[in-house]
Design an enzyme around this catalytic site. Structure first.
Site, mmCIF file in Angstrom:
data_model
loop_
_atom_site.group_PDB
_atom_site.id
_atom_site.type_symbol
_atom_site.label_atom_id
_atom_site.label_comp_id
_atom_site.label_asym_id
_atom_site.label_seq_id
_atom_site.Cartn_x
_atom_site.Cartn_y
_atom_site.Cartn_z
ATOM 1 C CB THR A 237 -0.831 0.150 1.135
ATOM 2 O OG1 THR A 237 -1.878 -1.236 1.244
ATOM 3 C CG2 THR A 237 -1.823 1.209 1.298
ATOM 4 C CB CYS A 324 32.525 6.846 13.785
ATOM 5 S SG CYS A 324 33.148 7.988 12.387
#
Length: 386
Positions: A237, A324
């Site tokens: 949908t 990181c």
């Protein structure tokens, strides 16, 4: 403490006007656009109008727009969907070493099931060589995927030249335009682009919505199975409120494009001027006249983690363009491709990116703070951290 957001290339804040437009859709026009009753027909009308508008922004037809959950899904559908549906014509794909991971990891997946992928290198400006692309084209090449503008350094690829090269070749041409859409003028017909990916949250729209332009006639293998939405190309949908918000964000982005371009160029010049006032050693990664909102800077004798932590403590949000984790940094694959894995740049570069809400006062304040931080962490480094 003053908070300054300079990471718009990662994501951008939703524009208040976009949020305002979306709220009544979520509250009142909540029907399923596949339903035939009044609620469904109203949702379908909103969906069709949004599709028609967004298609027009790139010179496409409404039927060529496939709504997705964002840029990653659009890239995946373009790369994997095209490869699987056209494997009868060959199993060779050409891309670049500096693509977004949504493309690179899709290519890795295809390699695992028997496809051959060529990863083109780039020069120190982050741009591929058309001659190298030409050399790697074979009669088995079915897809060339080259991003429009790079998300880390802002380099813009020679899109028109690539399309011209592929004009008489069977390979389809896909470009990830997630960073370029709203900043560059794009017409897929005039530029002979076959597939193009866009994401709403990069242009002050909602997260979780994007689209893939797929030129009429291109066969795609769907990645989702269920209903027959999006002309049977993407089941599920549709996110009507998100798509409507996307269309409004697009209107705002395109009507202010020229103004933003000049403003962001001025921001870069202001930052460089202040860095020079501090006699700060720095170099630009890529070119200054790439994507106007992306500004990637190398600060010699610094380290990504230390810079980012200190910037955050000063209220400045920026990015390294690399992943990181605690105690370690995964170097930017883009900077590695541009300068080599031994270059100091890959661990000493920061990306600043501008967008809605960024002011010249923000830039002025941030540049001064950045210069002070760089001088401080450099001094500590030179003293062995004492």
């Amino acid at each position: 403490m003053r908070q300054i957001y300079l990471d718009h290339a990662a994501t951008s804040p939703i524009h208040p006007e976009v949020l305002e437009k979306m709220q009544p859709i979520m509250l009142e026009s909540f029907g399923n656009p596949s339903s035939i009753h009044t609620f469904g027909r109203e949702a379908r009308r909103i969906l069709d109008e949004s599709r028609r508008y967004l298609a027009g922004t790139i010179g496409a037809t409404p039927a060529e727009i496939i709504f997705t959950s964002g840029g990653t899904e659009a890239d995946n559908l373009a790369v994997i969907g095209t490869a699987l549906a056209n494997q009868h014509a060959g199993k060779h794909i050409i891309t670049t070493q500096i693509e977004h991971h949504a493309v690179l990891h899709a290519c890795r997946f295809l390699e695992g099931i028997g496809y051959e992928v060529t990863y083109l290198p780039v020069d120190e400006q982050g741009v591929i060589s058309i001659n190298q692309l030409k050399e790697h084209l074979t009669d088995q090449t079915i897809l060339v995927s080259v991003m429009y503008g790079n998300n880390e350094v802002g380099s813009i690829q020679p899109i028109n030249e690539i399309a011209h090269l592929l004009k008489d070749h069977q390979a389809f041409f896909h470009t990830d335009a997630v960073q370029a859409y709203g900043m560059a003028e794009i017409n897929v017909k005039e530029m002979a682009i076959d597939l193009l990916s866009v994401s709403a949250h990069k242009i002050n729209g909602p997260k979780g919505v994007g689209f893939l332009y797929a030129r009429s006639g291109i066969k795609l293998q769907p990645s989702l199975f269920g209903g027959e939405q999006e002309l049977k190309r993407r089941a599920g949908t549709e996110n009507v409120a998100g798509i409507y918000g996307f269309s409004h964000a697009s209107k705002l982005a395109l009507t202010t494009r020229e103004q933003k371009t000049e403003q962001y160029k001025a921001f870069k010049n202001e930052m460089m001027s202040i860095f020079e006032d501090y006699n700060l050693p720095y170099q630009i990664n890529g070119v200054v006249d790439g994507l106007p909102h992306v500004f990637n800077v190398y600060f010699p004798k610094t380290h990504i983690e230390s810079l980012l932590i200190n910037l955050d403590l000063a209220g400045i949000a920026a990015s390294s363009g690399s992943a990181c984790t605690a105690g370690s940094v995964d170097p930017s694959h883009v900077l590695v491709a541009m300068f080599g894995k031994e270059s100091d740049r890959i661990l000493s570069s920061i990306r600043f990116s501008f967008g809605y809400g960024t002011t010249v006062e923000d830039i002025h304040y941030a540049a001064h703070e950045i210069a002070k931080i760089v001088k401080r962490v450099t001094a500590k480094g030179n003293n062995g951290g004492n």
